[in-house]
Scaffold this motif. Structure first.
Motif, PDB file in Angstrom:
ATOM      1  N   PRO A   1      39.849  -0.149  25.860  1.00  0.00           N
ATOM      2  CA  PRO A   1      39.316   0.026  27.215  1.00  0.00           C
ATOM      3  C   PRO A   1      37.812   0.267  27.243  1.00  0.00           C
ATOM      4  O   PRO A   1      37.240   0.863  26.321  1.00  0.00           O
ATOM      5  CB  PRO A   1      40.073   1.256  27.725  1.00  0.00           C
ATOM      6  N   SER A   2      37.188  -0.206  28.308  1.00  0.00           N
ATOM      7  CA  SER A   2      35.788   0.124  28.561  1.00  0.00           C
ATOM      8  C   SER A   2      35.711   1.562  29.066  1.00  0.00           C
ATOM      9  O   SER A   2      36.735   2.209  29.314  1.00  0.00           O
ATOM     10  CB  SER A   2      35.210  -0.829  29.607  1.00  0.00           C
ATOM     11  N   GLU A   3      34.503   2.050  29.255  1.00  0.00           N
ATOM     12  CA  GLU A   3      34.326   3.441  29.677  1.00  0.00           C
ATOM     13  C   GLU A   3      35.041   3.729  30.992  1.00  0.00           C
ATOM     14  O   GLU A   3      35.671   4.779  31.158  1.00  0.00           O
ATOM     15  CB  GLU A   3      32.826   3.740  29.819  1.00  0.00           C
ATOM     16  N   HIS A   4      34.954   2.797  31.943  1.00  0.00           N
ATOM     17  CA  HIS A   4      35.547   3.029  33.257  1.00  0.00           C
ATOM     18  C   HIS A   4      37.061   2.810  33.286  1.00  0.00           C
ATOM     19  O   HIS A   4      37.713   3.140  34.281  1.00  0.00           O
ATOM     20  CB  HIS A   4      34.893   2.114  34.302  1.00  0.00           C
ATOM     21  N   MET A   5      37.621   2.246  32.221  1.00  0.00           N
ATOM     22  CA  MET A   5      39.043   1.898  32.242  1.00  0.00           C
ATOM     23  C   MET A   5      39.857   2.691  31.221  1.00  0.00           C
ATOM     24  O   MET A   5      40.975   2.316  30.883  1.00  0.00           O
ATOM     25  CB  MET A   5      39.221   0.390  32.013  1.00  0.00           C
ATOM     26  N   LYS A   6      39.311   3.823  30.765  1.00  0.00           N
ATOM     27  CA  LYS A   6      40.024   4.628  29.774  1.00  0.00           C
ATOM     28  C   LYS A   6      41.312   5.220  30.326  1.00  0.00           C
ATOM     29  O   LYS A   6      42.247   5.500  29.568  1.00  0.00           O
ATOM     30  CB  LYS A   6      39.113   5.744  29.260  1.00  0.00           C
ATOM     31  N   ASN A   7      41.370   5.430  31.620  1.00  0.00           N
ATOM     32  CA  ASN A   7      42.574   5.999  32.237  1.00  0.00           C
ATOM     33  C   ASN A   7      43.360   4.956  33.039  1.00  0.00           C
ATOM     34  O   ASN A   7      44.242   5.304  33.822  1.00  0.00           O
ATOM     35  CB  ASN A   7      42.193   7.164  33.156  1.00  0.00           C
ATOM     36  N   TYR A   8      43.021   3.693  32.821  1.00  0.00           N
ATOM     37  CA  TYR A   8      43.639   2.622  33.606  1.00  0.00           C
ATOM     38  C   TYR A   8      44.977   2.208  32.998  1.00  0.00           C
ATOM     39  O   TYR A   8      45.118   2.096  31.770  1.00  0.00           O
ATOM     40  CB  TYR A   8      42.702   1.413  33.655  1.00  0.00           C
ATOM     41  N   SER A   9      45.957   1.991  33.859  1.00  0.00           N
ATOM     42  CA  SER A   9      47.258   1.471  33.423  1.00  0.00           C
ATOM     43  C   SER A   9      47.862   0.669  34.565  1.00  0.00           C
ATOM     44  O   SER A   9      47.475   0.833  35.730  1.00  0.00           O
ATOM     45  CB  SER A   9      48.208   2.605  33.019  1.00  0.00           C
ATOM     46  N   VAL A  10      48.792  -0.207  34.232  1.00  0.00           N
ATOM     47  CA  VAL A  10      49.527  -0.962  35.251  1.00  0.00           C
ATOM     48  C   VAL A  10      51.015  -0.849  34.949  1.00  0.00           C
ATOM     49  O   VAL A  10      51.419  -0.744  33.783  1.00  0.00           O
ATOM     50  CB  VAL A  10      49.111  -2.452  35.287  1.00  0.00           C
ATOM     51  N   PRO A  11      51.862  -0.856  35.985  1.00  0.00           N
ATOM     52  CA  PRO A  11      53.309  -0.818  35.739  1.00  0.00           C
ATOM     53  C   PRO A  11      53.776  -2.096  35.050  1.00  0.00           C
ATOM     54  O   PRO A  11      53.310  -3.189  35.369  1.00  0.00           O
ATOM     55  CB  PRO A  11      53.909  -0.709  37.150  1.00  0.00           C
ATOM     56  N   LEU A  12      54.670  -1.947  34.102  1.00  0.00           N
ATOM     57  CA  LEU A  12      55.294  -3.123  33.501  1.00  0.00           C
ATOM     58  C   LEU A  12      56.219  -3.781  34.522  1.00  0.00           C
ATOM     59  O   LEU A  12      57.001  -3.106  35.191  1.00  0.00           O
ATOM     60  CB  LEU A  12      56.101  -2.737  32.266  1.00  0.00           C
ATOM     61  N   LYS A  13      56.104  -5.088  34.634  1.00  0.00           N
ATOM     62  CA  LYS A  13      56.990  -5.862  35.500  1.00  0.00           C
ATOM     63  C   LYS A  13      57.221  -7.214  34.824  1.00  0.00           C
ATOM     64  O   LYS A  13      56.664  -8.239  35.223  1.00  0.00           O
ATOM     65  CB  LYS A  13      56.377  -6.037  36.888  1.00  0.00           C
ATOM     66  N   PRO A  14      58.050  -7.221  33.762  1.00  0.00           N
ATOM     67  CA  PRO A  14      58.245  -8.454  32.996  1.00  0.00           C
ATOM     68  C   PRO A  14      58.766  -9.587  33.877  1.00  0.00           C
ATOM     69  O   PRO A  14      59.680  -9.391  34.689  1.00  0.00           O
ATOM     70  CB  PRO A  14      59.278  -8.058  31.941  1.00  0.00           C
ATOM     71  N   MET A  15      58.189 -10.778  33.710  1.00  0.00           N
ATOM     72  CA  MET A  15      58.520 -11.920  34.564  1.00  0.00           C
ATOM     73  C   MET A  15      58.381 -13.209  33.777  1.00  0.00           C
ATOM     74  O   MET A  15      57.654 -13.285  32.782  1.00  0.00           O
ATOM     75  CB  MET A  15      57.582 -11.974  35.769  1.00  0.00           C
ATOM     76  N   LEU A  16      59.094 -14.224  34.235  1.00  0.00           N
ATOM     77  CA  LEU A  16      58.990 -15.558  33.649  1.00  0.00           C
ATOM     78  C   LEU A  16      57.990 -16.383  34.444  1.00  0.00           C
ATOM     79  O   LEU A  16      58.172 -16.609  35.643  1.00  0.00           O
ATOM     80  CB  LEU A  16      60.354 -16.246  33.650  1.00  0.00           C
ATOM     81  N   GLY A  17      56.936 -16.845  33.782  1.00  0.00           N
ATOM     82  CA  GLY A  17      55.958 -17.684  34.465  1.00  0.00           C
ATOM     83  C   GLY A  17      56.478 -19.080  34.734  1.00  0.00           C
ATOM     84  O   GLY A  17      56.130 -19.701  35.734  1.00  0.00           O
ATOM     85  N   CYS A  18      57.320 -19.601  33.830  1.00  0.00           N
ATOM     86  CA  CYS A  18      57.842 -20.966  33.955  1.00  0.00           C
ATOM     87  C   CYS A  18      59.358 -20.957  34.083  1.00  0.00           C
ATOM     88  O   CYS A  18      60.057 -20.362  33.251  1.00  0.00           O
ATOM     89  CB  CYS A  18      57.462 -21.805  32.741  1.00  0.00           C
TER      90      CYS A  18
END
Length: 447
Positions: A267-284
Motif C-alpha cells: 500500500p501507498s501511504e494513503h492506502m495503508k488502512n484501505y480494504s475492500v470486501p471480497l465478492k468473488p465473481m466470474l467475469g466470463c
C-alpha cells in the motif's frame, strides 16, 4: 390343413406383435434435426404411439401421423391451427431419416426449435431433409462430478470440442483461472480471458434457454492483481492526457477470506488502512455464439462472454440463450472483487473454485443474457454504445416482466419509473454492457 392355419396364425401374430413392439419403442422423447440452406435447425419432439397412430408435439407444433413398420409419416400443425409441415422418414437402426416440406419462418421456431408456430413473418413452404434421434437419457439421479480442466480455451465458438457432457441437475465441482490463465497453484495456462469447458448440456437445443446456477464461487489463493490506470473509455481526453500515474504503483492484492476482505499488498501511504470486501465473481460466462461466429475471450455479446458483471456471484442464476445443440457452456476470468465497469481494464484478478448446475428451459429463448439474484431480476444489454445498451437492457427486462407477471405496458412504465436501477458493468472492452434490474420484493406484490 388345421396345422397350416395354425402356422399362418402364428406368423401373423409374430408380425403383429413385432409391429406393436416397434410402435411402442418409438414412443418417447426425440431430437429432430432439419437441414436448411443456412445452419441446421433443431426441435424437441415427443411421440406417443397407439397401434399405427402417432401423436405428440414438435416444438410448439402438434404432430399427428402413422407408423407402418419402419415408415413414419407426420403432419405438423402450428399453434394457430395452420399446417406447418408434412414429413416422412424411415427407421434405420435407432434413427429416423427422411424428407418432406415445412413452413419455414425467418426466426428460430418457438418451443425448442424449428417448426414452432405463431409470430414472426409469414411462413414459406420449403422442401427439407431431416433426421431424428432419441434424446439422451438422463441418469436415474443427478450426478456429482469433479471436473479437472486439462486445457483452457480463449475463443467463443461452436467449433471448440466439448470437454464434458452433463445433464440438467448434475452438480459440477471445478475451478477457473484468472484472466491471464494462472490457476491456484501458480501454473499458467492459456490467457486472454480463457474459459474452462465447454460443457455440452444434453437436451439443450437452439431456441431454449440455459439456466446456470452458481452454487459456489470462492477464491482459492491468497493473491490477486489489478491494473493501476483508468481506461480511456471512462474519462475525458483532457483527464487522460493530464493524468500522472506512478509507473511503480503496485496493483497487487492480498486476499484474506477469513476476514472477508482484500488489502493492497504494497500500500501507498494513503492506502495503508484501505480494504475492500471480497465478492468473488466470474467475469466470463458464455454459450457458443450463433452460426459460425467466433470471438476472442475478451469479447461479449448475446451469447454472454466477458460480461464482467459483479453480481455473477455465488447464489446467482444466469440465463443464456442457446444457439447450438448442447449450448457449449463456458466460464472463467475469476475476480475476487470489482467495481462497476472494470475501469482499470481488470478487476482483482484471481482464480476461483466453482460449483454449478444447469437447467434447460425448453422453447423460451431469452435472446440476450439475463440473471437473477436473491434480490433482483436483471437483463443485460450488450452493444457498441452505452445509450443503446440501456435501450436493449430496458426493453429486454420489460419483455421478461410482462410475460412472467402478466403486466401491461402502462404498468411496466410505472414500475420502471419508480424502481428501476442500472449498473454499467463493462466499459473497457470492444462492447459495452449495461444491466437493468428491478427488485423482486416489489414484483412479488404484483402476482
Amino acid at each position: 390343413m388345421v396345422k397350416q392355419w395354425m402356422r399362418i396364425a402364428a406368423v401373423a401374430s409374430v408380425m403383429f406383435c413385432g409391429r406393436l413392439a416397434m410402435a411402442a419403442d418409438v414412443s418417447g422423447e426425440w431430437v429432430a434435426k432439419v437441414a436448411t440452406p443456412g445452419e441446421p435447425q433443431y426441435a424437441h419432439v415427443s411421440l406417443q404411439v397407439q397401434g399405427e397412430k402417432v401423436s405428440g408435439s414438435w416444438g410448439s407444433s402438434k404432430v399427428e401421423g402413422t407408423l407402418a413398420g419402419d415408415k413414419l409419416e407426420l403432419a405438423l400443425t402450428d399453434e394457430d391451427g395452420k399446417p406447418a409441415g408434412k414429413l416422412s422418414a424411415t427407421l434405420n437402426g435407432a434413427s429416423f431419416a427422411g424428407s418432406g416440406t415445412m413452413a419455414m419462418r425467418n426466426r428460430f421456431g418457438a418451443a425448442g426449435g424449428f417448426g414452432g408456430g405463431g409470430g414472426g413473418r409469414a411462413a414459406a413452404e420449403a422442401t427439407v431433409s431431416w433426421t431424428m434421434d432419441r434424446a439422451a437419457t438422463p441418469p436415474a439421479a443427478p450426478r456429482s462430478i469433479k471436473f479437472e480442466p486439462k486445457e483452457l480455451y480463449a475463443t467463443y465458438s461452436a467449433s471448440v470440442t466439448p470437454a464434458l457432457h452433463i445433464f440438467a441437475g448434475d452438480v459440477v465441482h471445478t475451478w477457473t483461472a484468472d484472466a491471464g490463465g494462472v490457476d491456484a497453484k501458480g501454473i499458467r495456462h492459456r490467457g486472454g480471458d480463457s474459459n474452462i469447458g465447454p460443457f455440452y448440456v444434453e437436451g439443450a437445443l437452439p431456441g431454449d434457454t440455459l439456466a446456470l446456477h452458481l452454487l459456489k464461487v470462492r477464491t482459492n489463493r491468497a493473491t490477486a492483481r489489478q491494473g493501476t490506470r483508468i481506461n480511456a473509455h471512462a474519462v475525458t481526453a483532457a483527464y487522460l492526457v493530464g493524468a500522472k500515474y506512478d509507473p511503480d504503483f503496485s496493483g497487487e492484492w492480498t486476499l484474506l477470506p477469513e476476514k472477508g476482505i482484500a488489502v493492497p499488498a504494497h500500500p501507498s501511504e494513503h492506502m495503508k488502512n484501505y480494504s475492500v470486501p471480497l465478492k468473488p465473481m466470474l467475469g466470463c460466462i458464455s454459450v457458443a455464439p450463433p452460426g459460425d461466429e467466433q470471438y476472442r475471450g475478451g469479447d461479449l455479446g448475446p451469447f454472454g462472454g466477458n460480461l464482467d458483471y459483479n453480481d455473477n456471484v455465488e447464489g446467482t442464476t444466469v440465463y443464456l440463450p442457446v444457439f447450438h445443440a448442447g449450448a457449449l457452456l463456458g466460464m472463467g476470468d475469476g475476480h475476487a472483487a470489482m467495481g462497476d465497469g472494470e475501469l482499470t481494464g481488470s478487476a482483482l484478478e484471481t482464480s476461483l473454485d466453482v460449483d454449478f448446475s444447469v437447467e434447460v428451459i425448453k422453447g423460451d429463448s431469452t435472446g440476450q443474457v439475463r440473471a437473477e439474484t436473491k434480490d433482483y431480476l436483471i437483463a443485460f444489454g450488450v452493444t457498441g454504445s452505452v445509450p443503446e445498451s440501456i435501450q436493449v437492457a430496458t426493453s429486454q427486462l420489460a419483455t421478461w416482466i410482462k410475460k412472467q407477471y402478466s403486466l401491461n405496458d402502462s404498468e411496466v412504465a410505472i414500475l420502471f419509473a419508480s424502481t428501476l436501477k442500472y449498473d454499467i458493468t463493462e466499459l473497457v472492452d470492444a462492447k459495452y454492457n449495461v444491466a437493468a434490474k428491478v427488485p423482486k420484493s416489489i414484483l412479488s406484490t404484483m402476482k
